[in-house]
Design an enzyme around this catalytic site. Structure first.
Site, mmCIF file in Angstrom:
data_model
loop_
_atom_site.group_PDB
_atom_site.id
_atom_site.type_symbol
_atom_site.label_atom_id
_atom_site.label_comp_id
_atom_site.label_asym_id
_atom_site.label_seq_id
_atom_site.Cartn_x
_atom_site.Cartn_y
_atom_site.Cartn_z
ATOM 1 N N SER A 181 0.800 -1.221 0.000
ATOM 2 C CA SER A 181 0.000 0.000 0.000
ATOM 3 C C SER A 181 0.833 1.271 0.000
ATOM 4 O O SER A 181 0.321 2.341 -0.343
ATOM 5 C CB SER A 181 -0.930 0.018 1.218
ATOM 6 O OG SER A 181 -0.198 -0.074 2.417
ATOM 7 N N ASP A 206 -4.303 7.840 7.935
ATOM 8 C CA ASP A 206 -5.134 6.867 8.647
ATOM 9 C C ASP A 206 -4.267 6.204 9.705
ATOM 10 O O ASP A 206 -3.179 6.697 10.011
ATOM 11 C CB ASP A 206 -5.812 5.874 7.692
ATOM 12 C CG ASP A 206 -4.831 4.992 6.931
ATOM 13 O OD1 ASP A 206 -3.655 4.898 7.341
ATOM 14 O OD2 ASP A 206 -5.230 4.381 5.919
ATOM 15 N N HIS A 243 -1.104 4.563 7.390
ATOM 16 C CA HIS A 243 -0.401 5.178 6.269
ATOM 17 C C HIS A 243 -0.093 6.654 6.484
ATOM 18 O O HIS A 243 -0.938 7.405 6.984
ATOM 19 C CB HIS A 243 -1.236 5.007 4.999
ATOM 20 C CG HIS A 243 -1.589 3.594 4.708
ATOM 21 N ND1 HIS A 243 -2.800 3.035 5.080
ATOM 22 C CD2 HIS A 243 -0.882 2.601 4.098
ATOM 23 C CE1 HIS A 243 -2.826 1.760 4.709
ATOM 24 N NE2 HIS A 243 -1.675 1.478 4.123
#
Length: 403
Positions: free
Chosen positions: A82, A376, A379
């Site tokens: 990610s 978040d 991240h």
């Protein structure tokens, strides 16, 4: 002649050794609470919306401009998780998605592209800096044309890792499949520009590899399967071994300039603090024992990459280790120096657990994303990624000098 020579030559990769299985034993976590619960929640909330009060965010000060190099490379090609996935998970069946607000809040036109961020990723800044493209797109995006493909794409998938077990947890794209997508990418280029031009194009591309956090945070420390077979030291070797095999595969496919990112201080991730601190509401400090795992893994990884580089240097290959840990740790420890106010929770929701579908259009959003190190619970924010990019720029400049 060089291309013909490198196709015939089969280098000796005897330095890629198998992890020492004699060091494997049971290893118990320090916390009885598992992230498996979090992943169950992700699956559950992918069906139902999660509602919290929403505050209209205030746009942060735009990220500063930076010098762009004249284009000297053909493309940027990205693999991993990610941290570098711009939206490939949009096109697969997985709960690990973020193609909805508030993700993309500070991206161009506030589009939630599938990046786990409020804006751009480090690879976007790198692609712009080296002059190939402003944003690195997802390879699986069906709207990409040949020009988009030529200048580079990302094959990365959020939730993936070097341990084959890791991507199965979230049903995401594993590293071998990312490699197969790259082979498919090469065939597409060959059909347009011919084999010889395609091989030259790949040789002049920059390859970025960024993964590993999920192997430790989502897999090893949260699910007991690997801890029953590996000590943490043996597991670090196991992950590194798989990474080296992947680098070897990229080399055989024509990659010559390869960058490999190390782990960040995983003990400072808000979700790790929430799950493993024991006092998540009152003690939001980094958990040193987890960050120490990242330090030791990075040390071992860097040593192994150095051995690979020495073995392949005479064939024109350049392998660069990207230190992510120290810049991010400095940002967290000395956050006010960089203009941050919050380091232990994310901007989305209360910031302790929210990620993916738990951070959604009904979630509260902090009034200033630039004040938060994390967007978040896992991240970094765009501002953090930009500062990290600036810290990595000397390494970027060094591999640009390889052309």
């Amino acid at each position: 002649m060089l291309c013909a020579y490198t196709r015939r030559y089969q280098p000796n990769f005897s330095f890629v050794s198998t992890p020492n299985v004699h060091n494997m034993r049971s290893h118990h976590t320090h916390s009885s609470f598992s992230l498996s619960f979090i992943f169950f929640m992700l699956q559950f909330f992918s069906i139902f919306s999660f509602s919290t009060p929403k505050l209209e965010p205030v746009k942060p000060i735009p990220i500063g401009s930076y010098h762009k190099h004249k284009q000297t490379v053909s493309a940027i090609l990205v693999f991993g998780d990610s941290t570098v996935d711009p939206g490939n998970n949009n096109y697969i069946e997985t709960a690990f998605k973020c193609n909805f607000p508030p993700y993309g809040l500070d991206f161009k036109n506030s589009i939630p592209t599938g990046r786990f961020c409020n804006g751009r990723l480090v690879t976007d800044f790198i692609g712009s800096y080296i002059g190939v493209k402003e944003f690195v797109p997802a390879y699986l995006d069906p709207n990409l044309g040949i020009n988009d493909l030529m200048t580079g794409v990302s094959f990365a998938s959020a939730g993936s890792g070097f341990d084959p077990l890791t991507p199965t947890i979230g049903n995401v794209i594993d590293i071998p499949t990312q490699l197969e997508h790259f082979r498919e990418y090469k065939r597409k280029l060959e059909s347009k520009i011919g084999k010889q031009n395609m091989e030259k194009h790949i040789k002049e591309a920059i390859f970025c590899v960024s993964a590993g956090t999920n192997d430790f945070v989502i897999n090893y420390f949260s699910i007991p399967i690997r801890r029953k077979s590996f000590t943490i030291e043996a597991y670090q070797q196991f992950v590194t071994y798989n990474l080296k095999q992947f680098i070897q595969d990229l080399w055989h496919e024509g990659a010559r300039i390869i960058t490999v990112a190390g782990l960040p201080p995983i003990g400072c991730l808000p979700i790790v603090i929430t799950v493993f601190s024991g006092e998540p509401l009152t003690n939001r400090r980094c958990i040193d024992r987890f960050s120490t795992v990242a330090i030791n893994y990075n040390f071992y990884l860097q040593k192994e990459l150095d051995l690979m580089q020495k073995s392949l240097a005479h064939l024109g290959s350049k392998i660069f280790y990207l230190d992510v840990y120290n810049p991010v740790y400095e940002i967290i420890i000395d956050h006010r120096k960089f203009g941050f106010e919050e380091v232990s929770r994310g901007c989305c929701g209360i910031g302790y657990l929210e990620a993916s579908v738990l951070c959604n259009p009904k979630s509260y959003v902090c009034p200033n994303t630039s004040a938060y190190v994390f967007f978040d619970s896992i991240h970094p924010s765009e501002k953090t990624y930009f500062i990290l990019f600036k810290a990595l720029r000397p390494i970027i400049d060094s591999f640009l000098g390889s052309f």
